[in-house]
Motif scaffolding. Structure first.
Motif, PDB file in Angstrom:
ATOM      1  N   VAL A  62       0.594  -1.341  -0.085  1.00 15.76           N
ATOM      2  CA  VAL A  62       0.199  -0.158  -0.108  1.00 15.76           C
ATOM      3  C   VAL A  62       0.843   1.469  -0.260  1.00 15.76           C
ATOM      4  N   ARG A  63       0.576   2.101  -0.954  1.00 12.66           N
ATOM      5  CA  ARG A  63       1.075   3.518  -0.895  1.00 12.66           C
ATOM      6  C   ARG A  63       0.392   4.687  -0.647  1.00 12.66           C
ATOM      7  N   CYS A  64       0.582   5.424  -0.122  1.00 15.79           N
ATOM      8  CA  CYS A  64      -0.272   6.827   0.243  1.00 15.79           C
ATOM      9  C   CYS A  64       0.587   7.914   1.080  1.00 15.79           C
ATOM     10  N   THR A  65      -0.114   9.015   1.188  1.00 16.45           N
ATOM     11  CA  THR A  65       0.699  10.156   1.696  1.00 16.45           C
ATOM     12  C   THR A  65       0.498  10.090   3.182  1.00 16.45           C
ATOM     13  N   THR A  66       1.458  10.276   3.894  1.00 19.65           N
ATOM     14  CA  THR A  66       1.657  10.305   5.312  1.00 19.65           C
ATOM     15  C   THR A  66       2.404  11.211   5.949  1.00 19.65           C
ATOM     16  N   MET A  67       2.348  11.319   7.472  1.00 21.23           N
ATOM     17  CA  MET A  67       3.035  12.177   8.225  1.00 21.23           C
ATOM     18  C   MET A  67       4.231  11.391   8.955  1.00 21.23           C
ATOM     19  N   ARG A  68       5.430  11.726   9.015  1.00 15.14           N
ATOM     20  CA  ARG A  68       6.503  11.074   9.519  1.00 15.14           C
ATOM     21  C   ARG A  68       7.264  11.957  10.384  1.00 15.14           C
ATOM     22  N   LYS A  69       7.788  11.465  11.539  1.00 16.89           N
ATOM     23  CA  LYS A  69       8.358  12.435  12.553  1.00 16.89           C
ATOM     24  C   LYS A  69       9.967  11.939  12.068  1.00 16.89           C
ATOM     25  N   VAL A  70      10.790  13.268  11.816  1.00 16.96           N
ATOM     26  CA  VAL A  70      12.084  12.969  11.389  1.00 16.96           C
ATOM     27  C   VAL A  70      12.840  13.914  12.464  1.00 16.96           C
ATOM     28  N   VAL A  71      13.851  13.236  12.793  1.00 20.23           N
ATOM     29  CA  VAL A  71      14.839  14.028  13.767  1.00 20.23           C
ATOM     30  C   VAL A  71      16.198  14.322  12.923  1.00 20.23           C
ATOM     31  N   THR A  72      16.617  15.575  13.043  1.00 16.42           N
ATOM     32  CA  THR A  72      18.054  15.899  12.376  1.00 16.42           C
ATOM     33  C   THR A  72      19.026  16.680  13.188  1.00 16.42           C
ATOM     34  N   GLU A  73      20.202  16.199  12.820  1.00 15.59           N
ATOM     35  CA  GLU A  73      21.349  16.757  13.771  1.00 15.59           C
ATOM     36  C   GLU A  73      21.889  17.772  13.062  1.00 15.59           C
ATOM     37  N   SER A  74      22.334  18.900  13.626  1.00 15.34           N
ATOM     38  CA  SER A  74      23.091  20.048  13.099  1.00 15.34           C
ATOM     39  C   SER A  74      24.251  19.660  13.365  1.00 15.34           C
ATOM     40  N   SER A  75      25.443  20.656  12.723  1.00 14.85           N
ATOM     41  CA  SER A  75      26.767  20.500  12.890  1.00 14.85           C
ATOM     42  C   SER A  75      27.448  20.536  14.304  1.00 14.85           C
ATOM     43  N   THR A  76      26.477  21.238  15.257  1.00 16.78           N
ATOM     44  CA  THR A  76      26.936  21.460  16.374  1.00 16.78           C
ATOM     45  C   THR A  76      26.430  20.281  17.440  1.00 16.78           C
ATOM     46  N   GLY A  77      25.711  19.525  17.028  1.00 14.62           N
ATOM     47  CA  GLY A  77      25.273  18.416  17.477  1.00 14.62           C
ATOM     48  C   GLY A  77      24.003  18.381  18.062  1.00 14.62           C
ATOM     49  N   SER A  78      23.232  19.599  18.082  1.00 12.94           N
ATOM     50  CA  SER A  78      22.123  19.665  18.511  1.00 12.94           C
ATOM     51  C   SER A  78      20.966  19.061  17.613  1.00 12.94           C
ATOM     52  N   THR A  79      19.855  18.451  18.114  1.00  9.87           N
ATOM     53  CA  THR A  79      18.898  17.939  17.367  1.00  9.87           C
ATOM     54  C   THR A  79      17.793  18.445  17.266  1.00  9.87           C
ATOM     55  N   ASN A  80      17.011  18.317  16.130  1.00  9.25           N
ATOM     56  CA  ASN A  80      15.819  19.099  15.664  1.00  9.25           C
ATOM     57  C   ASN A  80      14.735  18.059  15.183  1.00  9.25           C
ATOM     58  N   ALA A  81      13.623  17.868  15.891  1.00 10.91           N
ATOM     59  CA  ALA A  81      12.598  16.855  15.240  1.00 10.91           C
ATOM     60  C   ALA A  81      11.295  17.615  14.765  1.00 10.91           C
ATOM     61  N   GLN A  82      11.120  17.148  13.550  1.00 14.19           N
ATOM     62  CA  GLN A  82       9.800  17.797  12.801  1.00 14.19           C
ATOM     63  C   GLN A  82       8.931  16.757  12.154  1.00 14.19           C
ATOM     64  N   LYS A  83       7.690  16.872  12.108  1.00  9.01           N
ATOM     65  CA  LYS A  83       6.826  16.159  11.342  1.00  9.01           C
ATOM     66  C   LYS A  83       6.976  16.460   9.809  1.00  9.01           C
ATOM     67  N   VAL A  84       6.997  15.690   8.821  1.00  7.82           N
ATOM     68  CA  VAL A  84       7.194  15.963   7.338  1.00  7.82           C
ATOM     69  C   VAL A  84       5.994  15.307   6.598  1.00  7.82           C
ATOM     70  N   LYS A  85       5.622  15.722   5.500  1.00  8.36           N
ATOM     71  CA  LYS A  85       4.759  14.942   4.792  1.00  8.36           C
ATOM     72  C   LYS A  85       5.377  14.117   3.749  1.00  8.36           C
ATOM     73  N   THR A  86       4.893  13.070   3.531  1.00  6.21           N
ATOM     74  CA  THR A  86       5.779  12.187   2.531  1.00  6.21           C
ATOM     75  C   THR A  86       4.999  11.200   1.846  1.00  6.21           C
ATOM     76  N   ASN A  87       5.513  10.493   0.701  1.00  6.91           N
ATOM     77  CA  ASN A  87       4.521   9.382   0.303  1.00  6.91           C
ATOM     78  C   ASN A  87       5.444   8.002   0.502  1.00  6.91           C
ATOM     79  N   LEU A  88       4.686   7.295   1.230  1.00  5.13           N
ATOM     80  CA  LEU A  88       5.434   5.806   1.778  1.00  5.13           C
ATOM     81  C   LEU A  88       4.894   4.440   1.248  1.00  5.13           C
ATOM     82  N   THR A  89       5.527   3.720   0.873  1.00  3.80           N
ATOM     83  CA  THR A  89       5.115   2.608   0.466  1.00  3.80           C
ATOM     84  C   THR A  89       5.336   1.285   1.364  1.00  3.80           C
ATOM     85  N   ILE A  90       4.262   0.663   2.022  1.00  8.75           N
ATOM     86  CA  ILE A  90       4.789  -0.236   2.873  1.00  8.75           C
ATOM     87  C   ILE A  90       4.018  -1.735   2.677  1.00  8.75           C
TER      88      ILE A  90
END
Length: 336
Positions: A62-90
């Motif tokens: 099944v493939r459809c649009t969904t929201m996914r929580k993504v955690v990114t790390e900056s060059s200083t080592g700090s992390t940032n979490a945000q939800k992104v909209k993406t198409n996913l197939t499972i």
């Protein structure tokens, strides 16, 4: 769908107004020789999700649009979490259906490259109304194809309606081959009759009848509906029909022009479960022979007859039905 909130003499009627829609089939690519292929759908209403629930099996893609929580790390080592909209197939491993929320939750592993989700990572897709999705199967068998045809064929819409009511409570329902769907629920406080004066009671009942009549006009498409069952204890149903047929309000013209499609019958209450009660009545079944719900009505009648005459062949309850299924002894299965 759209929300409606109307006031009747100080009492509030809250209902949901739905247009009779069918699940949209946007794309179909099936290899009929080998049975594999994919289809793209948009569910339009609650019953569509019921069809989808019975269509998807473990191992399907099944493939459809969904929201996914993504955690990114900056060059200083700090992390940032945000939800992104993406198409996913499972690849589906687990399916759950929430009737009240009208949504399907599909849990499985990601099977296509994605910038936010690693291959093989678990994710849960949510299938909701008006959300496009693509379903890929290795084997589109006859049962699955019939299910798609039933969900998308304009000739499969509900042609039987039921209105069950008692003083202060009413349900307007559409009876389909797969399920009975509540289109409106009306609740109003009705004062008791007092010795020497029934004025308040009678006025409240007239407001109640008007609210039920408005709900019928809004939710019943008489170009599709062939029969409307109106049921209640006592004479509530008779008084309702007398009101909507005799009133000069133009809003009830559709009911007045189709009065021959209304059938009055008895029920024990105005609760939704009373719909099953009236459908099991042999006198009513004969009047529903040309509706699509006739098969369900007959199956229910056969069950009650068998339960009475041959109880060893009729079972109800999850455990009993599972045991019968293990013995491959089920001829007809009804689910409420």
């Amino acid at each position: 769908s759209s929300g409606i909130n109307a006031e009747y003499g100080g009492f509030s009627l809250v209902a949901l107004c739905f247009t009779l829609l069918l699940m949209k089939l946007l794309h179909k690519s099936i290899d009929y020789k080998h049975g594999n292929g994919r289809m793209t759908f948009i569910p339009e209403e609650g019953e569509d999700l019921w069809h989808v629930y019975n269509l998807i099996t473990e191992g399907d893609i099944v493939r459809c649009t969904t929201m996914r929580k993504v955690v990114t790390e900056s060059s200083t080592g700090s992390t940032n979490a945000q939800k992104v909209k993406t198409n996913l197939t499972i690849e589906v491993e687990n399916i759950s259906y929430d009737v009240e929320a009208m949504s399907l939750a599909l849990k499985g592993r990601n099977v296509e490259e994605n910038q936010y989700v690693k291959m093989g990572a678990y994710h849960t897709l949510s299938l909701e109304l008006q959300r496009k999705f693509t379903l890929t199967k290795q084997n589109w068998d006859a049962i699955a194809l019939d299910r798609v045809e039933e969900a998308c064929d304009s000739g499969k819409t509900a042609d039987l309606a039921a209105v069950v009511l008692q003083e202060g409570l009413a349900h307007v329902c559409l009876v389909r081959q797969s399920m009975t769907m509540t289109r409106a629920k009306i609740e109003m406080p009705i004062p008791r009759k007092r010795r020497g004066s029934c004025t308040n009671h009678d006025k409240a009942m007239l407001r109640f009848f008007e609210a039920v009549g408005v709900a019928m006009v809004r939710h019943l498409d008489f170009s599709i509906v062939k029969c409307v069952l109106v049921a209640s204890p006592g004479f509530v149903k008779d008084k309702l029909m007398e009101y909507v047929l005799s009133t000069e309000h133009s809003q009830f013209r559709a009911i007045q022009e189709n009065k021959s499609q209304f059938v009055l019958c008895h029920s024990s209450s105005g609760h939704k479960h009373a719909v099953s009660e009236i459908l099991s009545d042999n006198n009513i079944a004969s009047k529903l022979s040309d509706t699509k719900a006739a098969g369900e009505v007959q199956a229910l009648a056969d069950f009650y007859t068998m339960l009475k005459n041959e109880p060893a062949r009729a079972f109800y309850g999850p455990l009993q039905c599972l045991a019968a299924n293990e013995q491959e002894a089920i001829d007809t299965l009804m689910v409420t």
